[in-house]
Design a protein around this motif. Sequence first.
Motif, mmCIF file in Angstrom:
data_model
loop_
_atom_site.group_PDB
_atom_site.id
_atom_site.type_symbol
_atom_site.label_atom_id
_atom_site.label_comp_id
_atom_site.label_asym_id
_atom_site.label_seq_id
_atom_site.Cartn_x
_atom_site.Cartn_y
_atom_site.Cartn_z
ATOM 1 N N SER A 60 11.770 -31.138 3.069
ATOM 2 C CA SER A 60 11.920 -32.145 2.016
ATOM 3 C C SER A 60 11.141 -31.730 0.769
ATOM 4 N N ARG A 61 10.025 -31.053 0.989
ATOM 5 C CA ARG A 61 9.240 -30.687 -0.186
ATOM 6 C C ARG A 61 9.192 -29.179 -0.425
ATOM 7 N N TYR A 62 9.617 -28.415 0.585
ATOM 8 C CA TYR A 62 9.650 -26.956 0.397
ATOM 9 C C TYR A 62 11.071 -26.508 0.700
ATOM 10 N N GLU A 63 11.957 -26.834 -0.236
ATOM 11 C CA GLU A 63 13.364 -26.655 0.047
ATOM 12 C C GLU A 63 13.779 -25.202 -0.090
ATOM 13 N N SER A 64 13.430 -24.603 -1.192
ATOM 14 C CA SER A 64 13.909 -23.248 -1.464
ATOM 15 C C SER A 64 13.033 -22.211 -0.779
ATOM 16 N N GLN A 65 13.598 -21.022 -0.624
ATOM 17 C CA GLN A 65 12.876 -19.913 -0.034
ATOM 18 C C GLN A 65 11.635 -19.602 -0.870
ATOM 19 N N SER A 66 11.788 -19.680 -2.194
ATOM 20 C CA SER A 66 10.653 -19.315 -3.043
ATOM 21 C C SER A 66 9.514 -20.316 -2.873
ATOM 22 N N ALA A 67 9.868 -21.574 -2.635
ATOM 23 C CA ALA A 67 8.824 -22.569 -2.424
ATOM 24 C C ALA A 67 8.050 -22.269 -1.147
ATOM 25 N N VAL A 68 8.770 -21.876 -0.094
ATOM 26 C CA VAL A 68 8.109 -21.544 1.172
ATOM 27 C C VAL A 68 7.224 -20.311 0.995
ATOM 28 N N VAL A 69 7.757 -19.313 0.284
ATOM 29 C CA VAL A 69 6.969 -18.102 0.048
ATOM 30 C C VAL A 69 5.706 -18.433 -0.734
ATOM 31 N N ALA A 70 5.859 -19.266 -1.757
ATOM 32 C CA ALA A 70 4.699 -19.629 -2.574
ATOM 33 C C ALA A 70 3.659 -20.351 -1.720
ATOM 34 N N LEU A 71 4.147 -21.277 -0.861
ATOM 35 C CA LEU A 71 3.227 -22.009 0.006
ATOM 36 C C LEU A 71 2.509 -21.050 0.962
ATOM 37 N N SER A 72 3.285 -20.156 1.583
ATOM 38 C CA SER A 72 2.678 -19.201 2.514
ATOM 39 C C SER A 72 1.594 -18.389 1.818
ATOM 40 N N ASN A 73 1.905 -17.935 0.621
ATOM 41 C CA ASN A 73 0.928 -17.122 -0.098
ATOM 42 C C ASN A 73 -0.337 -17.917 -0.407
ATOM 43 N N ARG A 74 -0.162 -19.199 -0.772
ATOM 44 C CA ARG A 74 -1.343 -20.022 -1.074
ATOM 45 C C ARG A 74 -2.171 -20.218 0.199
ATOM 46 N N ILE A 75 -1.458 -20.500 1.298
ATOM 47 C CA ILE A 75 -2.186 -20.707 2.566
ATOM 48 C C ILE A 75 -2.968 -19.453 2.922
ATOM 49 N N LEU A 76 -2.277 -18.319 2.909
ATOM 50 C CA LEU A 76 -2.929 -17.078 3.335
ATOM 51 C C LEU A 76 -4.108 -16.752 2.422
ATOM 52 N N GLU A 77 -3.928 -17.007 1.122
ATOM 53 C CA GLU A 77 -4.998 -16.703 0.156
ATOM 54 C C GLU A 77 -6.246 -17.494 0.514
ATOM 55 N N SER A 78 -6.081 -18.812 0.761
ATOM 56 C CA SER A 78 -7.299 -19.579 1.033
ATOM 57 C C SER A 78 -7.851 -19.283 2.419
ATOM 58 N N VAL A 79 -6.951 -18.970 3.370
ATOM 59 C CA VAL A 79 -7.458 -18.639 4.711
ATOM 60 C C VAL A 79 -8.258 -17.341 4.667
ATOM 61 N N ARG A 80 -7.791 -16.382 3.927
ATOM 62 C CA ARG A 80 -8.506 -15.096 3.860
ATOM 63 C C ARG A 80 -9.857 -15.241 3.174
ATOM 64 N N ASN A 81 -10.027 -16.335 2.436
ATOM 65 C CA ASN A 81 -11.315 -16.559 1.781
ATOM 66 C C ASN A 81 -12.324 -17.235 2.698
ATOM 67 N N ILE A 82 -11.836 -17.705 3.873
ATOM 68 C CA ILE A 82 -12.774 -18.335 4.812
ATOM 69 C C ILE A 82 -13.724 -17.258 5.331
ATOM 70 N N PRO A 83 -15.023 -17.533 5.312
ATOM 71 C CA PRO A 83 -15.967 -16.522 5.811
ATOM 72 C C PRO A 83 -15.685 -16.206 7.282
ATOM 73 N N GLY A 84 -15.683 -14.942 7.617
ATOM 74 C CA GLY A 84 -15.471 -14.549 9.000
ATOM 75 C C GLY A 84 -14.033 -14.188 9.299
ATOM 76 N N VAL A 85 -13.110 -14.462 8.390
ATOM 77 C CA VAL A 85 -11.723 -14.105 8.613
ATOM 78 C C VAL A 85 -11.502 -12.660 8.184
ATOM 79 N N VAL A 86 -10.954 -11.869 9.080
ATOM 80 C CA VAL A 86 -10.731 -10.463 8.783
ATOM 81 C C VAL A 86 -9.346 -10.277 8.167
ATOM 82 N N SER A 87 -8.343 -10.874 8.823
ATOM 83 C CA SER A 87 -7.005 -10.768 8.269
ATOM 84 C C SER A 87 -6.202 -11.956 8.773
#
Lengths: 927, 115
Positions: free
Chosen positions: A588-615
């Motif tokens: 409903s809120r991430y309809e297009s492929q680009s929206a999903v890609v953008a969301l994934s990238n944002r998630i991964l970016e902030s997760v990788r910034n968590i201390p102790g996360v390697v990848s």
Amino acid sequence: MRDFKAFVQQHLSPLGLPRPHELKIVEELAAQLEDSYESLIAEGLSGEEAWNELQRQLPDWKTIGDELLDAEPVIVKLANPERGPLAGPTKRTLVSGFREFLSLGLAVDLRSSVRLLFKDRGFTVTTILTLAVCLGANAAIFTVVYSVLLRPLPIADSDRIVAMGDVYPTMTPDDILSNTAPSYFDRREVITTLEEQAMFTLWFDTITIDGLAEEIRGMRATPSLFRLLQVRPALGRTFTEAEGESGAEQKVILSHGLWRRLYGGDPNVVGQDLRLGWTGQRYTIVGVMPRGFSFFDLGNDGHTRTAGDGVQFWIPLAFTAAQRSDNARTRYGFFHVGRMRPAATIEQVQAQLEALNAANFERFPQLGLAELGMYTAVTRLQDALTRPVRAILYLLWGGAAFVLLIGALNIANLSLARSTVRARELATRVALGAGRGRVVRQLIIEGVLLTGIGGLASVGVGAWILRTLTSSGIANIPNAQSVRMDWTVVGGTMVGSALVGVLIGLVPAAALGRLDLNEVLAEGSRLGTSGRATRLFRRGLVVTQVAFSVVLLIGAGLLVVSFRNLLAVDAGFDAERVITATVFPPPSRYESQSAVVALSNRILESVRNIPGVVSAGITSNIALSGRASPATVSAADYTPQPGEAAVLPSVVSVTPGYFEAMATPLVRGRYLAESDQERSLQVAIVDERLAARFWPNADPIGKGLFRGNSERYTVVGVVRDVRFEGLAARAESVGAAYFPHTQAPAVGRLRWIAIKTVTDSTVVIRALRSALMAIDSDLPLSDIQTMSERTSRSVVPQKLAMGLASMFGVVALFLSALGVYGVLAYVVAQRTREIGIRIALGSTARGIFELVFREGLTLVAAGLMLGLLGAIAVGRAMEGQVFGVTPTDPFVLGTVALSTAIIALLACVSPARRATRVDPLNALSEQ
Amino acid sequence: MVLIQSGDTTLKKGTAELLILAQLENRPSHGYEIAQLIDSRSRGAVSFHVASLYPILYRLERRGLIAGRWVEKAGQRRRRYYRLTTAGRKVLAERRKNWSAFMQAVQAAAGPRHA
């Protein structure tokens, strides 16, 4: 003349005794009163005076009645209409009937049985314990077998419900998810042997409860499903046919549990709206299912069920025009069930499906389905659901039956030994005039009493085993929610133990029948010597026992080795410090492929910034998810052989960082990179297995790959094979192809996130939660598990099987050792005289020890040989259950043989040593 | 002096059975006769009414210590004669032994002390 009988009858109130007894009392008492009366007359009193005097002297009638009853057993006193609590004529008849039965001496027999069993405590305790363990194990396993495999599903006439699924020989053969929407409409037209058909898919959605987005399981089903299941809603109605049309499907039915949770059981809930997070739309509640309604409560992978969360809501499955079109004839992903007409058979349904498929092969030759060898399998729904565990459950049941058999042999052996000892006692009783029938009855009472206690204990043991099973993850097998011990099982166990009891009683009874009483009584000095046949028989029993336990131990050993092999499988990842979870971006809120890609990238970016996360990376299908994600893939320079089935590897969409997080080894080329963008070169990564299939003799790097009719993807890397279905997955799978999430819109929505850490996982999980909250507070995060947890959960059935089989094996070994010990100890006791003579004649202790030990050795060796032969024969049944080991594995066979030999021979030591300590003087003077 | 009478249940329980068994030691008797025998042999000190005696007879018969039989003698009414069974004989011997041991003990304990 006075009527003394009438006088007594008039005053003595009925005592509740059998009629002949009451009459006897009246008659005798009347006669004595008359004597007394006549003597008063003789003393010179007139009739009237004598009568008055007699009455004056009489004690009160109640005392007389009480004293008469005093001579009777307690039970009769209870039955007395005026004195006992069980007043009333019916009860009196009943109780006096029972009393007649008791007066045959049953109570006496029972009492003496208790006394004998108490006296012979060794025998009693051993038998009760053996029964408790053996019957208990059987009751527990039978409970599981019955609940999972045999008890009908909670659906009306559930044996008429069948599941259909298209099968491609290259795919998992029992996949019941493989149906397409067009096939539903075809089959509804043609398959007349089914009176109702329905399609459904499992569905997750998010509902915001108390401000928290929660992922709950639901089902999208054609309105026909509820008619098919013949279920009535507790509130409101089920879906109308019109609500199954695209555009009208914004309706929802709630489970009883969800209704209680969301609305506190408000009966006016029908007509209200519920917002589902996935589509973001409002659904009108049309009904609530009854409490306890459950259908297809399986996990999202279709096989394993995660405990405690069944389907909680239903929305109509409305097919879109695209889904109905002929283009969708290979678009799989639906469950299809049907209810057979009362007289129809599965074969008839199968025949109609085959005719339909044949027609479709001709109508749509371009799909090449005939060439792929496609066919449609029909199975009873229950069989389809339980197939993954059926074989192992039956095997375990067999194991439990073996244990019971060994236990029964032990008990038979013990009671045989006892019967020879008791022969003299029994013969004496017969000689003293006890009927043989009476003696046999006494023996049977003894046996049933003994096994009755054992049976009761076994119900407790069974319940305990069942509880252990439940807490060790049995919930992950189908139908496990209904595993419980019911009265059928308890009753069956009790009846079983009673039968064993009768048998135990009949063994010495049979011996008694053959006995020559004079001989037994006369030969005091050879008291209790058993015949040659009995001795042979008992040795035979022990040999059989050892053989059975060897078979069981080998089965258990094979499962243990399999389990170890399973855990040692290279599943293509390193589970160490990897956190996984599912993230659902709602369309409903991430309809297009680009929206999903953008969301994934944002998630991964902030997760990788968590201390102790390697990848960290996201994937559409994670290792050990339980399900392959097959799709047609072809290679630019690979021409299939005529008739060769389509290559259907798992097709997976991944973000950069995923392979690194899972530590899936790179064999050649490179992993995916951030530079693989939507408009850059289309790339793919294959695993070793797919590479070997397409390019067995060439370097895959740079080769071209197509997904269905897609454009060309260039292979840039080869990774190690990853197991998706599970560690024990069949080796026939053709591998996997991975595509970057930016370039593969139709591959599958990103679902699992994998995070490699170097620190404590709980800290990272907390940080992950708040990172997601910051990005989108409506994004549900669920199914959080470390990869190690996923690994151990995927092998729960195997672990359970191994654990149970090992337990059975150990119990069997112990029981056999007990059997060997029992026979040898008995042999020593019986041959004390002979051993005494040998010692007197100069035999050394060593010689005596060897004499007895050799006897034991013979028994054990014979049992071992038979057992090994048996194991080889039974091995064939184990073939489907073992992993990385053959049923005749020499290591397993050798280990079992050795350990059985050691344990069994240890059991020989004590009787053999006792033999060396026989005092020749005592032995010879012994009567 | 009357020591034991009908209705004196506690003492009767202990002794009545012994008394009845003893009356039957040499020959069978019927109920009224047993009561008479006890009365006359104890010189009236112990007396039972037949109606109280009967439950004891009934009990002894149920336990197999005595056996009853209806006998019809010429010119007389039918009467039930009781005789001692083997088991009854054994029990009688035992009870007698216990009883006299008890009596001696009572005498020794309750009698006048000698220096």
